[in-house]
Design a protein around this motif. Sequence first.
Motif, short mmCIF file in Angstrom:
data_model
loop_
_atom_site.label_atom_id
_atom_site.label_comp_id
_atom_site.label_asym_id
_atom_site.label_seq_id
_atom_site.Cartn_x
_atom_site.Cartn_y
_atom_site.Cartn_z
N LEU A 603 0.83 -1.21 0.00
CA LEU A 603 0.00 0.00 0.00
C LEU A 603 0.86 1.26 0.00
O LEU A 603 1.90 1.32 0.66
CB LEU A 603 -0.93 0.01 1.21
N THR A 604 0.41 2.26 -0.75
CA THR A 604 1.17 3.51 -0.86
C THR A 604 0.26 4.72 -0.64
O THR A 604 -0.96 4.62 -0.76
CB THR A 604 1.83 3.65 -2.25
N TYR A 605 0.88 5.82 -0.31
CA TYR A 605 0.20 7.12 -0.34
C TYR A 605 1.21 8.13 -0.90
O TYR A 605 2.42 7.87 -0.92
CB TYR A 605 -0.31 7.54 1.04
N ILE A 606 0.73 9.24 -1.40
CA ILE A 606 1.61 10.26 -1.98
C ILE A 606 2.07 11.20 -0.87
O ILE A 606 1.25 11.88 -0.24
CB ILE A 606 0.91 11.05 -3.10
N ASP A 607 3.36 11.21 -0.62
CA ASP A 607 3.94 12.11 0.39
C ASP A 607 3.76 13.56 -0.08
O ASP A 607 4.24 13.93 -1.15
CB ASP A 607 5.42 11.79 0.57
N GLU A 611 6.02 14.54 -3.00
CA GLU A 611 5.12 14.11 -4.09
C GLU A 611 5.53 12.73 -4.63
O GLU A 611 5.29 12.40 -5.78
CB GLU A 611 5.08 15.14 -5.23
N GLU A 612 6.19 11.94 -3.76
CA GLU A 612 6.60 10.59 -4.12
C GLU A 612 5.69 9.59 -3.42
O GLU A 612 5.23 9.83 -2.30
CB GLU A 612 8.06 10.34 -3.67
N PRO A 613 5.42 8.43 -4.07
CA PRO A 613 4.65 7.40 -3.38
C PRO A 613 5.46 6.79 -2.23
O PRO A 613 6.65 6.51 -2.40
CB PRO A 613 4.38 6.36 -4.48
N LYS A 614 4.84 6.64 -1.09
CA LYS A 614 5.52 6.04 0.07
C LYS A 614 4.85 4.72 0.41
O LYS A 614 3.65 4.67 0.69
CB LYS A 614 5.47 6.99 1.27
N GLN A 615 5.65 3.66 0.37
CA GLN A 615 5.12 2.30 0.56
C GLN A 615 5.17 1.92 2.03
O GLN A 615 6.08 2.29 2.77
CB GLN A 615 5.96 1.33 -0.27
N PRO A 661 -1.96 7.81 7.22
CA PRO A 661 -1.79 8.18 5.80
C PRO A 661 -2.27 7.10 4.83
O PRO A 661 -2.64 7.41 3.69
CB PRO A 661 -0.27 8.38 5.68
N TRP A 662 -2.25 5.86 5.28
CA TRP A 662 -2.67 4.74 4.41
C TRP A 662 -4.12 4.32 4.70
O TRP A 662 -4.58 3.30 4.18
CB TRP A 662 -1.78 3.52 4.63
N GLU A 942 -6.98 10.02 -1.63
CA GLU A 942 -6.93 8.64 -1.14
C GLU A 942 -7.21 7.62 -2.23
O GLU A 942 -7.17 6.43 -2.00
CB GLU A 942 -7.93 8.47 0.01
N LEU A 943 -7.54 8.09 -3.43
CA LEU A 943 -7.81 7.17 -4.53
C LEU A 943 -6.51 6.69 -5.16
O LEU A 943 -5.46 7.31 -5.01
CB LEU A 943 -8.65 7.86 -5.60
N ARG A 944 -6.60 5.58 -5.90
CA ARG A 944 -5.46 5.18 -6.71
C ARG A 944 -5.21 6.27 -7.75
O ARG A 944 -6.15 6.90 -8.25
CB ARG A 944 -5.75 3.82 -7.38
N PRO A 945 -3.95 6.52 -8.12
CA PRO A 945 -3.63 7.65 -9.01
C PRO A 945 -4.44 7.66 -10.29
O PRO A 945 -4.90 8.73 -10.74
CB PRO A 945 -2.14 7.45 -9.29
#
Length: 984
Positions: A603-607, A611-615, A661-662, A942-945
């Motif tokens: 699972l990721t969110y955009i920091d 602006e990078e995905p964080k796993q 965040p996730w 919170e949606l997938r990109p």
Amino acid sequence: MKLKFHGDLTYQKQAIDSVVQIFKGQELSQSNFTVSYGPNAGMIQTALGIGNRLDVTSDEILKNVQDVQLNNGLPRSEKLDGMNFTIEMETGTGKTYVYLRTIYELNKHYGFTKFVIVVPSVAIREGVYKSLQITRDHFNELYDNKPLEYFIYDSQKLDRVRNFATATTIQVMIINIDAFRKSFEDREKEDKANVIHRPNDRLNGYRPIDFIRQTNPIVIIDEPQSVDTTPKSKEAIASLDPLCTLRYSATHLDKYNMIYRLDAVDAYHQKLVKRIEVMSVRSEPSFNVPYIKLVDVKERKATIELDVETRGKVKRTTKTVKYGDDLYDVSGERDIYRNYIVEQIDWTPGNESIEVNGHYLRIGDVIGEMDDDTIKRYQIRKTIEEHLDKELRLRPRGIKVLSLFFIDKVANYRDYDKEGNPIKGKYAVMFEEEYMKLIQKPKYRTLFNDIDADILVEKVHNGYFAQDKKGRLKDTRGNTEADTDVYNLIMKDKERLLSLDEPLRFIFSHSALREGWDNPNVFQICTLKDSAGTYVSRRQEIGRGLRLAVNQNGERVQDDSVNILTVMANESYEEFVASLQKEIEDETGVTFGKIEKHVFAKLTYIDPDTEEPKQMGYDLSAKLYEELKQHGYIDGKGKAKPQLKEAINNHTFKMSDEFQPWKQAILYEISHYLQRLPIQDATKKKRVQLNKQVFFGEEFRQLWERIKYKTVYSVQIESDQLIQKSIKSIQNMPRIEKIRVISRKDQLEIDRIKGVQLGAISERVEDYITTHHTLPDIITELQNRTNLTRKTIVEILIGCKRLDDFKNNPQKFMEEVTKIIQREMKLLLKDGVKYYKIGDDAYYAVELFENEELLAYLNNNAIRSEKSLFDHIVYDSTIEADFAQRFERDENVKVYVKLPHWFKIDTPIGAYNPDWALVIDKDGEEKLYFVLETKGTDWEGELRPEEAAKIDFARKHFQAIHTNVEFIGPEKDVGEFMLRAMGR
């Protein structure tokens, strides 16, 4: 007809890329763009030909595997359990296509050329061969006519094995495990070994296996649970000396280093396969006559099924009885069983039977129930009826409908008289009688205009069975050479069967045809099982018809109302669903409702800062798993408790701040694991009717006039901005280290029995420091990966001042730079897309609704409606159901519509289909027009990109048509939406 294939299906590309990424760091192959370390990347010259060459170390491969597993949300391999890699794909999702395309991709990236596909049966062997034939043009187009030669191994044609070893083009050999399972080192038993293991004069005294071994082939195992489950089979696979094995199936027994999984629930919910509905065909127990069924016989005892009364309730139950037992007592003193005594039990093998009150019963025999043949006839009738109903709907759309009957005994379909002349078996007779009755119905008349029904009935059904030497059809197990002809016939007929000009529509075949063959336009499956016949699992049954249907142009049809597979079951709907679910759990090892420690790692969110995905990663995933246990959401084995579902539904789900965040991704993942198979009860099916009062009403017409227009978009990206952002990100990326190489010394030994063998003497790893190797054409390669101009690429490369890293490891540098540029392009793309209304003549016609075919299952996915276009709203989720119920009862909502699948908005990342359109009357003063997207979140971040981007593009579309329609989304709470709408 020629089947067409899509090269851009995301889930298939992900499966392919998962394999390609295993070898990340391997030298690049030569390609059309001259990106190479030399002409022989990925290849090695051996004593007997050309082999695959692997340059990356096992430690690097393990790291690559772990990265792939993390991104795909799979358990982490702590060590490489051999070079065996598992890819799990649900039946019907294109497993064969995926591994064939993987061959091309491995060659394109790394230059590997030798591949062996090992199959368990004749059926699968022929299916793979057919797939290679029908995908050739498609792959030639994708890979610029890259030469690929393929053949089925034949012990009579060993020259092909020599060519396989010596050729420099891509070579694919298809071989049945039985062709090389028997290997003997005892020279006195040499004639018992498969030909592949025997020395051959035509091969200069070498064994065919010697040529294959020296190529270090990449071995692809199709259905490994049927291939290498015995020590002999495993030894046979090892005898190929594979560079690695790639194992593809929906039902793995051994899950070595799993790198990709697309399970049954994923496939059904992503609509990658047909939906399943079950039509239960059986006699209901009346309990008014003495019912007895013989289930099993052991020494001195028998298992029977009868109707037992307990505490005033009668239930059909299994009981064990012995000689002399009175069924009056066994049944709970039910009077109808008085004087039913077990008079005899025979447990002689082959004669297992009992005698009760003068009734002689063999295993499977029943008294007190509808005659078995009557049930079979009704199954056939309901299959024909369902078939004709679908043909009425689908033939105008150019879609051929096929039905498949599985039978256990050929004689039940085609028998022979004393003179050997073929005569119709009982199922053929039943079919023709029921077919002739049904086609007389007025509603089917349009299907048979100007056709002689008596002639037609002979042509609409046929049987596919193996034949003996006299040409008689016969029973087989499905894996013998006698089956080859029938499989050839079915495989070669695949496209012809899909043509509307071919009258054949009903196929009877042996239940041994349970793997290796399917047809995308099988819409009905009916298994006519004899009581003592072969057991065919429900999963095997439905697997023959799961693929999405195709039309007369060979194109896949993406329409839920079309892609429905009806299974005629001689058990209840509940029994079928429970049994199918248990089979899936037993075969895949995946338990429904069970959450595992690793599932949140991907699972990721955009920091917001970078602006990078964080796993999340494996450690935090395991920590969250323990937290779920502490809160009482799951038990000690990870099985979800009722409290978990309640907490999610009531928005009371608790988790620590570090997981916030996730949060939305976590809830989405948990909901996925709580899902069951979406199998519908066909007896509750209802065709949804158009509500003409709403359809012709002024309010709906005004709504449609505002939302119907089509748009086009243009994409504009500022080059200077892209160059500067890319330079900055490349400058900040971690240092790229030098390539490591393996040096290994081997001693060559030639033995008359073992053949040519290599024995390692020494091996070591060191940095690759030579400066004389050929560097790739990085500008051309990055240009092809990003579609940017050469000028832009050059400016980025000069400005980043990181070309020393490129010299250290060109492959790694290009991969990292590509990722950075593509990420920056995505961020700029969002602002660079502009929408324009095409004109007043480009729109979706309202008349399309009159052709809409919707099916509702009244017990499951439908809500009765008076304000919408149809008398029922068919929903896909509980959120959609909540919105529909509120719209229906809210007096401010004047009309609403679930937007159909054909209402699409084009976006740069694919077509988008919004959920709802509605009209709200605000205090009787003004009407508000909305198009609405419902999701499990009300925050776009919170949606997938891809989902978030499509919603943003849809907003621009509705702004561009200038019709005073507001696009709202994502929304998860209908109450909050209505409050905001009324407050405008």
